[in-house]
Design a protein around this motif. Structure first.
Motif, PDB file in Angstrom:
ATOM      1  N   VAL A 147       0.637  -1.245  -0.540  1.00 62.20           N
ATOM      2  CA  VAL A 147      -0.059  -0.020   0.067  1.00 62.20           C
ATOM      3  C   VAL A 147       1.024   0.959  -0.206  1.00 62.20           C
ATOM      4  O   VAL A 147       1.701   1.042   1.000  1.00 62.20           O
ATOM      5  CB  VAL A 147      -0.508   0.068   1.221  1.00 62.20           C
ATOM      6  N   THR A 148       0.459   2.341  -1.074  1.00 62.59           N
ATOM      7  CA  THR A 148       1.094   3.659  -0.557  1.00 62.59           C
ATOM      8  C   THR A 148      -0.192   5.061  -0.224  1.00 62.59           C
ATOM      9  O   THR A 148      -1.135   4.648  -0.457  1.00 62.59           O
ATOM     10  CB  THR A 148       1.235   4.182  -2.199  1.00 62.59           C
ATOM     11  N   TYR A 149       0.398   5.475   0.779  1.00 56.61           N
ATOM     12  CA  TYR A 149      -0.221   6.536   1.560  1.00 56.61           C
ATOM     13  C   TYR A 149      -0.159   7.652   1.891  1.00 56.61           C
ATOM     14  O   TYR A 149       1.204   7.754   1.611  1.00 56.61           O
ATOM     15  CB  TYR A 149      -1.217   5.807   3.165  1.00 56.61           C
ATOM     16  N   LYS A 150      -0.409   7.769   2.016  1.00 57.20           N
ATOM     17  CA  LYS A 150      -0.199  10.088   2.382  1.00 57.20           C
ATOM     18  C   LYS A 150      -1.334  10.011   4.147  1.00 57.20           C
ATOM     19  O   LYS A 150      -2.398   9.619   4.106  1.00 57.20           O
ATOM     20  CB  LYS A 150      -1.688  10.703   1.602  1.00 57.20           C
ATOM     21  N   THR A 151      -0.250  10.853   4.590  1.00 63.22           N
ATOM     22  CA  THR A 151      -0.613  10.826   6.032  1.00 63.22           C
ATOM     23  C   THR A 151      -2.052  12.569   6.070  1.00 63.22           C
ATOM     24  O   THR A 151      -1.196  13.402   5.166  1.00 63.22           O
ATOM     25  CB  THR A 151       0.635  11.056   6.787  1.00 63.22           C
ATOM     26  N   ASP A 152      -1.829  12.931   7.179  1.00 63.47           N
ATOM     27  CA  ASP A 152      -2.746  14.266   7.468  1.00 63.47           C
ATOM     28  C   ASP A 152      -1.556  14.975   6.947  1.00 63.47           C
ATOM     29  O   ASP A 152      -2.180  15.870   6.317  1.00 63.47           O
ATOM     30  CB  ASP A 152      -3.429  14.429   9.094  1.00 63.47           C
ATOM     31  N   ASP A 153      -0.891  15.290   7.389  1.00 62.27           N
ATOM     32  CA  ASP A 153       0.095  16.138   6.620  1.00 62.27           C
ATOM     33  C   ASP A 153       0.859  16.770   5.572  1.00 62.27           C
ATOM     34  O   ASP A 153       1.050  16.903   4.697  1.00 62.27           O
ATOM     35  CB  ASP A 153       1.589  16.301   7.500  1.00 62.27           C
TER      36      ASP A 153
END
Length: 797
Positions: free
Chosen positions: A37-43
């Motif tokens: 999985v490639t994910y993005k944090t809230d920042d």
């Protein structure tokens, strides 16, 4: 807990990057149990990681809204239609009347719809006077309860002489199909009864007494629950405290002795697998979910008289025997899935719907036992074998997998990557890891000789935290492979053979993925001149990702960070020349420049020699960067050019500082002008003819004579050639043989081959004189090589 299948693009998931929720950007499956999985944090930071099926217990998928519209539309319609049909009685309160072939009387309607149905769930004994229509009332009640979903099975007790009449009327008038239960049917049943049973399964045991056995067991259970002040509102199979000696002994006294170990290790007790599972996961431990599920399976799938398990208990029945009112069903489902993967005696059918315990170990237990028998060296050999199948990728000219020593890595002027053995791993900011020590050894020397081209070697190393997982996965793969090879001696059935094949394939894919993921450290040597030190240091980068191969991902990182260069800017080449390479001299040989770039780690690392050659060729078009000459002799550069194109570049050529090149070219032009001005007129004309400048006698600015006949001039000015043979002998410099031969071929042989009908013959004469004599070994080697090359004219004197 979330299943891997619940993780979809744009989903919000907790547990991937700590406790914070991240947004899934992209995902890629590797088989059925591994997900990248490639994910993005809230920042806004991006990251990627591998998620395995056994990681699902720590993941939680958030719902951004209380409902979603991401399920199959046909499934929604199917469920809604079923729900609508189930509520048909609300739209038609007399559904059974209208769907049956009867005309009920008022007292029958009143009895069914006003007295019986409003008081459900209750059990009735329907009794009335003969002829009052008990069959009609029974049919109406059964059909209405079926429509409401309150009835799945039904037993009708009727007078013996009226049983067939009841069966016939219920079928003809209500469409209800009943089977008459007789002793023959009971005896023909595989279980001795047509109904599902829980506790009655235990009555099939030889020493279990149907009434007294149940009473003794229940007395022990109720006593322990009372003493422990159990707050559960109901006593279920999952409530049985099998960790208490009196309850466990009362249960196992009727079973084979082998069951004692199964209960202690797999069902209940502080040493059991469900107990550990509950302890490791607070979500399970709050409800003792794993232990209660294991107890329910044990009691619901009791062994038969031969000591073998029954066909098992369904998932739905496990939930019925485990979940108390108000508890979350998903917790118990997840607990079953988690410890089933680790259990050694818990079996399931191919569909994963029925479960049972057995005293024979599962294939998973066999795999674990075999995996423990393999040595770490066996696993490392398997890993290295797979590593050696890694394909080479740009910008590397060669790859060297798991070298045994520095002698296995050649010292050549081309970029190479060394994939270190898994045992030589690296960890974080460690300055003296085994990987760095081996890289230092290989970079320092090749065998016993110092390594020359140090700037042409980079290294890939495994993360130390992954090595143990790699070894464990390799042992698991070897174990499953051995089980597949021994399937006949293990007497595996069709289902077990299919399970073995699936596990071999899954373990094979998992091992490849783990190897790619483990090799995540790129080690490149460097020297920082700006720090005022010539000491070697290591630039260590973490390169994540998998699926493209270790060498490919390391190569991409080198090119991305410009640690390896595929196209060199001309300005950067000039900067390096001015900064170091020709700071104290006026020129540098191209071959020497390439050797410097390959040898010194404070210089740029070019992928191949062609990168340097391309940069130099682009500098021919301008006078800003450098001139180029064929050589240097007697204080002047030979064949010097500046700002002019060349057909080819030789490594023996010289790059000359532009100012020096411009000064020599200017001086030569001025000298030529002075010489021409001082030369007599007749000599100038003769010089022009000999030099073949392309200007005819009639067009020469130095002549005032009238034009002559061109045909007569051509005949009279072309002398008949009287030379027909050319021969030459040249002594070659041993240190520059290739260049000397190339110059002879280009400048002399090339000119001779322009003659029509010319026959050019080239021979090479070699004469070696050894004052102390030629050794026998050299004589033998030279003779063999001459014979191999087809040279017959040679001798030793």
């Amino acid at each position: 807990m979330a299943k891997l299948s619940d993780i979809v693009k744009s989903a919000r998931v907790r547990g991937i990057a700590g406790e914070q929720a991240v947004t899934i950007v992209a995902m890629e499956w590797h088989g059925d149990t591994i997900l990248t999985v490639t994910y993005k944090t809230d920042d806004g930071a991006l990251g990627d990681t591998m998620v395995y099926d056994f990681d699902a217990d720590r993941l939680e998928v958030e719902n951004a809204r209380p409902w979603s519209f991401d399920v199959d539309a046909n499934d929604v319609r199917f469920v809604s239609e079923a729900y609508r049909i189930g509520l048909a009685h609300l739209f038609d309160p007399y559904l059974a009347v209208r769907t049956s072939s009867i005309e009920p009387l008022p007292h029958q309607i009143s009895a069914v719809y006003q007295e019986m149905l409003p008081k459900l769930p209750l059990r009735y004994v329907l009794a009335d006077d003969p002829g009052a229509g008990k069959t009609i009332m029974t049919g109406l009640l059964i059909k209405e309860m079926i429509a409401r979903g309150d009835l799945k099975r039904c037993l009708i007790v009727a007078p013996g002489n009226l049983v067939e009449q009841w069966q016939d009327e219920l079928y003809r008038k209500f469409g209800l199909s009943f089977r008459i239960l007789t002793n023959d049917v009971l005896e023909a049943s595989a279980s001795g009864n047509v109904f599902d049973r829980l506790y009655e399964d235990w009555a099939t045991l030889e020493r279990f007494q149907r009434t007294r056995g149940v009473l003794r067991l229940m007395a022990s259970v109720i006593h322990e629950l009372w003493m422990n002040q159990d707050p559960s509102p109901m006593i279920m199979p999952g409530s049985f405290p099998l960790d208490m000696p009196n309850v466990r002994d009362e249960l196992t006294r009727y079973l084979d002795d082998n069951w004692n170990g199964v209960v202690d290790l797999e069902i209940d007790g502080k040493q059991s697998l469900p107990y550990r599972n509950d302890s490791e996961n607070p979500r399970y431990g709050a409800n003792l979910a794993s232990r209660r599920v294991a107890r329910a399976i044990m009691l619901g799938s009791a062994p038969d008289v031969n000591g073998q398990t029954a066909s098992g208990i369904e998932r739905a029945h496990i939930r019925l025997g485990t979940v108390q009112p108000g508890e979350n069903i998903s917790v118990f489902n997840d607990a079953l899935s988690t410890f089933q993967f680790r259990s050694s005696f818990l079996y399931s059918d191919a569909a994963g719907n029925r479960y049972w315990y057995d005293t024979r170990p599962t294939l998973r237990k066999v795999e674990e036992d075999r995996a423990q028998q393999y040595k770490d060296s066996d696993a490392i050999y398997e890993i290295e074998t797979r590593l050696k199948k890694q394909r080479n990728a740009e910008p590397f000219s060669g790859r060297h997998i798991c070298p045994a020593s520095s002698l296995d890595v050649p010292d050549e002027d081309s970029l190479r990557i060394v994939v270190l053995p898994p045992a030589q791993s690296h960890r974080g900011n460690t300055k003296d890891s085994l990987a760095l020590k081996m890289a230092d050894e290989i970079l320092g020397q090749r065998g016993t000789a110092p390594r020359t081209y140090k700037n042409m070697v980079v290294f890939a190393a495994a993360d130390a935290s992954y090595v143990s997982q790699l070894i464990a996965e390799a042992k698991r793969f070897l174990a499953w492979t051995s089980i597949r090879e021994d399937h006949e001696s293990l007497n595996l059935d069709v289902v077990q053979t299919r399970e073995t094949e699936q596990n071999v394939r899954r373990s094979d894919e998992s091992l490849d993925v783990k190897i790619d993921e483990a090799y995540s450290w790129l080690l490149t040597p460097a020297i920082d001149l700006a720090a005022g030190s010539m000491g070697l240091r290591w630039d260590v980068e973490h390169v994540s990702g998998s699926g493209e191969g270790i060498i490919a991902k390391m190569g991409k990182r080198l090119l991305t960070t410009q640690a390896a260069i595929k196209q060199w800017a001309l300005a950067l080449l000039k900067m390096e020349l001015d900064r170091l390479l020709w700071r104290d001299k006026n020129h540098i040989q191209i071959k020497q420049l390439w050797n410097y770039l390959c040898s010194y780690c404070y210089l740029p690392r070019l992928a191949v020699y062609g990168v340097l050659e391309d940069a130099i060729s682009r500098g021919f078009a301008t006078e800003e960067y450098f001139g180029i000459a064929a050589g240097y002799s007697d204080g002047r550069y030979l064949e010097l050019t500046l700002g002019e194109g060349r057909l080819n570049i030789n490594q023996s050529d010289l790059l000359v500082k532009p100012g020096i090149a411009r000064a020599q070219i200017t001086a030569e032009q001025e000298a030529a002008s002075i010489s021409a001005a001082a030369m007599p007129r007749e000599d100038i004309l003769s010089h022009v003819d000999i030099a073949d400048t392309g200007t005819s006698h009639e067009e020469s600015p130095y002549q005032n004579k009238p034009a002559r006949d061109e045909s007569q001039e051509s005949v009279s000015s072309t002398p008949k050639p009287d030379k027909t043979i050319f021969m030459m002998t040249a002594k070659l410099d041993n240190t520059r043989v290739n260049r000397n031969i190339q110059n002879i071929l280009e400048e002399i042989v090339g000119q001779l081959q322009l003659i029509d009908d010319v026959d050019v013959e080239l021979t090479l004469n070699v004469k070696a004189k050894a004052t102390g004599g030629i050794p026998v070994s050299i004589i033998r080697a030279v003779s063999e090589n001459c014979s191999t090359l087809g040279i017959g004219d040679f001798r030793f004197d």
